[in-house]
Write a protein that holds these residues in place. Sequence first.
Motif, PDB file in Angstrom:
ATOM      1  N   UNK A  36       0.831  -1.198   0.000  1.00 30.35           N
ATOM      2  CA  UNK A  36       0.000   0.000   0.000  1.00 30.35           C
ATOM      3  C   UNK A  36       0.870   1.255   0.000  1.00 30.35           C
ATOM      4  N   UNK A  37       2.059   1.153   0.566  1.00 28.49           N
ATOM      5  CA  UNK A  37       2.982   2.286   0.621  1.00 28.49           C
ATOM      6  C   UNK A  37       3.414   2.763  -0.765  1.00 28.49           C
ATOM      7  N   UNK A  38       3.196   1.963  -1.802  1.00 24.53           N
ATOM      8  CA  UNK A  38       3.516   2.406  -3.160  1.00 24.53           C
ATOM      9  C   UNK A  38       2.665   3.580  -3.585  1.00 24.53           C
ATOM     10  N   UNK A  39       1.543   3.787  -2.934  1.00 25.12           N
ATOM     11  CA  UNK A  39       0.684   4.925  -3.232  1.00 25.12           C
ATOM     12  C   UNK A  39       0.574   5.789  -1.981  1.00 25.12           C
ATOM     13  N   UNK A  40       1.223   6.926  -1.987  1.00 26.50           N
ATOM     14  CA  UNK A  40       1.149   7.795  -0.813  1.00 26.50           C
ATOM     15  C   UNK A  40      -0.281   8.267  -0.578  1.00 26.50           C
ATOM     16  N   UNK A  41      -1.059   8.411  -1.647  1.00 25.66           N
ATOM     17  CA  UNK A  41      -2.465   8.821  -1.477  1.00 25.66           C
ATOM     18  C   UNK A  41      -3.249   7.743  -0.726  1.00 25.66           C
ATOM     19  N   UNK A  42      -3.062   6.488  -1.126  1.00 21.81           N
ATOM     20  CA  UNK A  42      -3.757   5.404  -0.437  1.00 21.81           C
ATOM     21  C   UNK A  42      -3.236   5.209   0.980  1.00 21.81           C
ATOM     22  N   UNK A  43      -1.952   5.399   1.172  1.00 21.71           N
ATOM     23  CA  UNK A  43      -1.376   5.271   2.515  1.00 21.71           C
ATOM     24  C   UNK A  43      -1.982   6.282   3.483  1.00 21.71           C
ATOM     25  N   UNK A  44      -2.282   7.463   2.972  1.00 24.05           N
ATOM     26  CA  UNK A  44      -2.833   8.532   3.807  1.00 24.05           C
ATOM     27  C   UNK A  44      -4.358   8.540   3.837  1.00 24.05           C
ATOM     28  N   UNK A  45      -4.996   7.703   3.042  1.00 24.42           N
ATOM     29  CA  UNK A  45      -6.462   7.671   2.960  1.00 24.42           C
ATOM     30  C   UNK A  45      -7.064   6.932   4.158  1.00 24.42           C
ATOM     31  N   UNK A  46      -8.326   7.213   4.408  1.00 24.14           N
ATOM     32  CA  UNK A  46      -9.051   6.494   5.449  1.00 24.14           C
ATOM     33  C   UNK A  46      -9.403   5.096   4.935  1.00 24.14           C
ATOM     34  N   UNK A  47      -9.695   4.161   5.836  1.00 26.98           N
ATOM     35  CA  UNK A  47     -10.123   2.838   5.384  1.00 26.98           C
ATOM     36  C   UNK A  47     -11.339   2.895   4.451  1.00 26.98           C
ATOM     37  N   UNK A  48     -12.298   3.771   4.731  1.00 25.20           N
ATOM     38  CA  UNK A  48     -13.471   3.893   3.853  1.00 25.20           C
ATOM     39  C   UNK A  48     -13.075   4.389   2.463  1.00 25.20           C
ATOM     40  N   UNK A  49     -12.160   5.356   2.401  1.00 26.45           N
ATOM     41  CA  UNK A  49     -11.701   5.854   1.099  1.00 26.45           C
ATOM     42  C   UNK A  49     -10.969   4.766   0.323  1.00 26.45           C
ATOM     43  N   UNK A  50     -10.203   3.937   1.005  1.00 27.16           N
ATOM     44  CA  UNK A  50      -9.482   2.845   0.341  1.00 27.16           C
ATOM     45  C   UNK A  50     -10.430   1.808  -0.244  1.00 27.16           C
ATOM     46  N   UNK A  51     -11.553   1.599   0.406  1.00 25.94           N
ATOM     47  CA  UNK A  51     -12.512   0.590  -0.048  1.00 25.94           C
ATOM     48  C   UNK A  51     -13.437   1.103  -1.148  1.00 25.94           C
ATOM     49  N   UNK A  52     -13.436   2.404  -1.387  1.00 25.26           N
ATOM     50  CA  UNK A  52     -14.282   2.984  -2.437  1.00 25.26           C
ATOM     51  C   UNK A  52     -13.473   3.069  -3.731  1.00 25.26           C
ATOM     52  N   UNK A  53     -13.467   1.987  -4.496  1.00 18.97           N
ATOM     53  CA  UNK A  53     -12.706   1.925  -5.748  1.00 18.97           C
ATOM     54  C   UNK A  53     -13.579   1.350  -6.842  1.00 18.97           C
ATOM     55  N   UNK A  54     -13.125   1.545  -8.064  1.00 22.82           N
ATOM     56  CA  UNK A  54     -13.795   0.925  -9.208  1.00 22.82           C
ATOM     57  C   UNK A  54     -12.732   0.431 -10.176  1.00 22.82           C
ATOM     58  N   UNK A  55     -13.019  -0.693 -10.801  1.00 20.90           N
ATOM     59  CA  UNK A  55     -12.146  -1.235 -11.834  1.00 20.90           C
ATOM     60  C   UNK A  55     -12.475  -0.491 -13.112  1.00 20.90           C
ATOM     61  N   UNK A  56     -11.445   0.040 -13.766  1.00 20.11           N
ATOM     62  CA  UNK A  56     -11.658   0.874 -14.945  1.00 20.11           C
ATOM     63  C   UNK A  56     -10.989   0.270 -16.176  1.00 20.11           C
ATOM     64  N   UNK A  57     -11.399   0.787 -17.349  1.00 20.25           N
ATOM     65  CA  UNK A  57     -10.756   0.408 -18.605  1.00 20.25           C
ATOM     66  C   UNK A  57     -10.824  -1.063 -18.921  1.00 20.25           C
ATOM     67  N   UNK A  58     -11.947  -1.686 -18.726  1.00 21.39           N
ATOM     68  CA  UNK A  58     -12.109  -3.118 -19.012  1.00 21.39           C
ATOM     69  C   UNK A  58     -11.100  -3.963 -18.232  1.00 21.39           C
ATOM     70  N   UNK A  59     -10.817  -3.524 -16.976  1.00 22.69           N
ATOM     71  CA  UNK A  59      -9.922  -4.284 -16.121  1.00 22.69           C
ATOM     72  C   UNK A  59      -8.468  -3.879 -16.191  1.00 22.69           C
ATOM     73  N   UNK A  60      -8.172  -2.760 -16.829  1.00 22.68           N
ATOM     74  CA  UNK A  60      -6.785  -2.331 -16.974  1.00 22.68           C
ATOM     75  C   UNK A  60      -6.258  -1.570 -15.766  1.00 22.68           C
ATOM     76  N   UNK A  61      -7.148  -1.124 -14.895  1.00 23.74           N
ATOM     77  CA  UNK A  61      -6.683  -0.367 -13.744  1.00 23.74           C
ATOM     78  C   UNK A  61      -7.756  -0.205 -12.690  1.00 23.74           C
ATOM     79  N   UNK A  62      -7.379   0.533 -11.640  1.00 30.83           N
ATOM     80  CA  UNK A  62      -8.258   0.779 -10.500  1.00 30.83           C
ATOM     81  C   UNK A  62      -8.295   2.285 -10.258  1.00 30.83           C
ATOM     82  N   UNK A  63      -9.474   2.804  -9.945  1.00 26.86           N
ATOM     83  CA  UNK A  63      -9.632   4.228  -9.649  1.00 26.86           C
ATOM     84  C   UNK A  63     -10.282   4.382  -8.281  1.00 26.86           C
ATOM     85  N   UNK A  64      -9.717   5.269  -7.466  1.00 28.33           N
ATOM     86  CA  UNK A  64     -10.272   5.639  -6.167  1.00 28.33           C
ATOM     87  C   UNK A  64     -10.759   7.076  -6.282  1.00 28.33           C
ATOM     88  N   UNK A  65     -12.074   7.290  -6.465  1.00 25.95           N
ATOM     89  CA  UNK A  65     -12.586   8.645  -6.703  1.00 25.95           C
ATOM     90  C   UNK A  65     -12.417   9.600  -5.518  1.00 25.95           C
TER      91      UNK A  65
END
Length: 91
Positions: A36-65
């Motif tokens: 998780x430390x690879x993403x400073x944004x995710x490291x600093x996010x709350x647990x709820x923010x980390x769990x709010x994600x969507x798979x994007x681009x037909x499975x090519x990536x993940x987005x945390x709005x």
Amino acid sequence: MSIAVNVIEPRLLDIQVTEDEIVAHLVDGRTISVPLAWSWRLSEATPDQRQNFEIIGDGQGIHWPDIDEDISVEGMLCGSPAHRPKGSSTD
């Protein structure tokens, strides 16, 4: 002699975000994880923010709005951690 290579772009089937890592299950059956430390944004996010994600681009990536973070499967496979921008208040 020629060799035919069938290149299939890795795609996400599902992901899990734990307190320490992002675990990606790929459609080809592989499971990969990155700290998780690879993403400073995710490291600093709350647990709820980390769990709010969507798979994007037909499975090519993940987005945390909530934190405007995107991570690609290719980046996870190649080992591309996100670096904090220079000049940020926590440098």
